[in-house]
Design a protein around this motif. Structure first.
Motif, PDB file in Angstrom:
ATOM      1  N   GLY A  79       0.808  -1.208   0.000  1.00 31.68           N
ATOM      2  CA  GLY A  79       0.000   0.000   0.000  1.00 31.68           C
ATOM      3  C   GLY A  79       0.844   1.262   0.000  1.00 31.68           C
ATOM      4  N   ASN A  80       0.229   2.366   0.373  1.00 27.04           N
ATOM      5  CA  ASN A  80       0.888   3.670   0.412  1.00 27.04           C
ATOM      6  C   ASN A  80       1.612   3.887   1.740  1.00 27.04           C
ATOM      7  N   HIS A  81       2.748   4.573   1.658  1.00 22.45           N
ATOM      8  CA  HIS A  81       3.510   5.003   2.833  1.00 22.45           C
ATOM      9  C   HIS A  81       3.886   3.828   3.728  1.00 22.45           C
ATOM     10  N   VAL A  82       4.540   2.848   3.133  1.00 18.40           N
ATOM     11  CA  VAL A  82       5.003   1.651   3.831  1.00 18.40           C
ATOM     12  C   VAL A  82       6.501   1.764   4.045  1.00 18.40           C
ATOM     13  N   TRP A  83       6.957   1.346   5.227  1.00 22.41           N
ATOM     14  CA  TRP A  83       8.382   1.292   5.536  1.00 22.41           C
ATOM     15  C   TRP A  83       8.781  -0.164   5.678  1.00 22.41           C
ATOM     16  N   ILE A  84       9.879  -0.548   5.018  1.00 22.80           N
ATOM     17  CA  ILE A  84      10.421  -1.902   5.154  1.00 22.80           C
ATOM     18  C   ILE A  84      11.877  -1.766   5.588  1.00 22.80           C
ATOM     19  N   GLY A  85      12.180  -2.253   6.783  1.00 20.98           N
ATOM     20  CA  GLY A  85      13.481  -2.062   7.402  1.00 20.98           C
ATOM     21  C   GLY A  85      14.567  -2.988   6.884  1.00 20.98           C
ATOM     22  N   GLU A  86      15.785  -2.613   7.197  1.00 22.81           N
ATOM     23  CA  GLU A  86      16.960  -3.335   6.733  1.00 22.81           C
ATOM     24  C   GLU A  86      16.926  -4.791   7.169  1.00 22.81           C
ATOM     25  N   GLY A  87      17.234  -5.661   6.220  1.00 27.50           N
ATOM     26  CA  GLY A  87      17.343  -7.082   6.517  1.00 27.50           C
ATOM     27  C   GLY A  87      16.011  -7.808   6.640  1.00 27.50           C
ATOM     28  N   ALA A  88      14.909  -7.153   6.327  1.00 28.13           N
ATOM     29  CA  ALA A  88      13.621  -7.849   6.380  1.00 28.13           C
ATOM     30  C   ALA A  88      13.597  -8.936   5.302  1.00 28.13           C
ATOM     31  N   PHE A  89      12.920 -10.054   5.605  1.00 28.27           N
ATOM     32  CA  PHE A  89      12.823 -11.172   4.676  1.00 28.27           C
ATOM     33  C   PHE A  89      11.350 -11.437   4.418  1.00 28.27           C
ATOM     34  N   LEU A  90      10.941 -11.266   3.163  1.00 31.87           N
ATOM     35  CA  LEU A  90       9.557 -11.477   2.742  1.00 31.87           C
ATOM     36  C   LEU A  90       9.511 -12.754   1.904  1.00 31.87           C
ATOM     37  N   LEU A  91       9.320 -13.894   2.573  1.00 34.25           N
ATOM     38  CA  LEU A  91       9.254 -15.189   1.900  1.00 34.25           C
ATOM     39  C   LEU A  91       7.806 -15.436   1.517  1.00 34.25           C
ATOM     40  N   VAL A 102       2.038   0.887   6.923  1.00 37.78           N
ATOM     41  CA  VAL A 102       2.559  -0.273   7.645  1.00 37.78           C
ATOM     42  C   VAL A 102       4.061  -0.121   7.799  1.00 37.78           C
ATOM     43  N   CYS A 103       4.561  -0.493   8.974  1.00 37.06           N
ATOM     44  CA  CYS A 103       5.994  -0.494   9.235  1.00 37.06           C
ATOM     45  C   CYS A 103       6.439  -1.930   9.487  1.00 37.06           C
ATOM     46  N   ILE A 104       7.411  -2.387   8.688  1.00 33.59           N
ATOM     47  CA  ILE A 104       8.032  -3.693   8.876  1.00 33.59           C
ATOM     48  C   ILE A 104       9.469  -3.410   9.294  1.00 33.59           C
ATOM     49  N   SER A 105       9.806  -3.701  10.531  1.00 33.43           N
ATOM     50  CA  SER A 105      11.104  -3.311  11.091  1.00 33.43           C
ATOM     51  C   SER A 105      12.226  -4.263  10.680  1.00 33.43           C
ATOM     52  N   GLN A 106      13.425  -3.908  11.107  1.00 34.89           N
ATOM     53  CA  GLN A 106      14.644  -4.616  10.748  1.00 34.89           C
ATOM     54  C   GLN A 106      14.542  -6.096  11.110  1.00 34.89           C
ATOM     55  N   ARG A 107      15.017  -6.920  10.186  1.00 37.49           N
ATOM     56  CA  ARG A 107      15.151  -8.369  10.340  1.00 37.49           C
ATOM     57  C   ARG A 107      13.827  -9.093  10.602  1.00 37.49           C
ATOM     58  N   ALA A 108      12.703  -8.445  10.343  1.00 34.19           N
ATOM     59  CA  ALA A 108      11.426  -9.158  10.441  1.00 34.19           C
ATOM     60  C   ALA A 108      11.404 -10.253   9.378  1.00 34.19           C
ATOM     61  N   PHE A 109      10.760 -11.372   9.703  1.00 32.73           N
ATOM     62  CA  PHE A 109      10.667 -12.501   8.781  1.00 32.73           C
ATOM     63  C   PHE A 109       9.196 -12.818   8.565  1.00 32.73           C
TER      64      PHE A 109
END
Length: 184
Positions: A79-91, A102-109
């Protein structure tokens, strides 16, 4: 006791629709390697364009940090205005839907892939993940397949979320528990 698991019976062709041809997938891996997994901070707008080229639906205002691993962009909706942090893994073996703000922080899996451990051949048991508007996935959080994270819900750092959680909640721990409301 003798193990019943027999991985020689696993059939990788069953239970996983890759969603794109082999050539597209190989090309994506090279693009991912150079522009997404790199520590170099390529502009988010450039990465958003690359994701769109590979079939992702991407809104405006995406901020995507270095070293983000996205498995299948053609199964991704942001969506709009989403943050995806360093090292996140979207499997995302299945659709991954990320709402607005939405905020997805660092190293989220975000792990849409799994195996059926009750079957000796360990077939795929994959599922979609949905992060609704205003959700915050904290650092090092694990989100499993078939999970929907409700509107404005916070998943606290290092939590393990294996089932859907309601709107406006604070979720923490392993196993994850609901601590109450985010907004009163």
């Amino acid at each position: 006791m003798i193990s019943k698991v027999n991985l020689s019976l696993f059939d990788a062709s069953k239970g996983l629709d890759r969603g794109a041809g082999r050539a597209t997938e190989v090309l994506w891996y090279f693009v991912k390697m150079f522009f997404f997994l790199s520590p170099f901070p390529y502009p988010s707008s450039f990465k958003a364009r690359l994701l769109r080229l590979f079939g992702a639906k991407v809104g405006i205002g995406l901020v995507i940090k270095p070293r983000v691993n996205i498995h299948f962009p053609w199964k991704l909706s942001i969506g709009n205005h989403v943050w995806i942090g360093e090292g996140a893994f979207l499997l995302n073996f299945e659709p991954l839907i990320i709402g607005n703000n939405v905020c997805i922080s660092q190293r989220a899996f975000l792990c849409g892939g799994n195996h059926d451990y009750r079957d000796p051949s360990m077939p795929y048991r994959n599922g979609p993940i949905t992060l609704m508007d205003g959700a915050w996935v904290g650092a090092s959080v694990f989100v499993g397949p078939n999970v929907t994270v409700g509107i404005d819900t916070v998943l606290a750092a290092s939590s393990v979320v294996t089932k859907s959680v309601p709107h406006n909640s604070i979720i923490r721990g392993n196993p994850a528990e609901n601590l109450g409301l985010r907004w009163k």
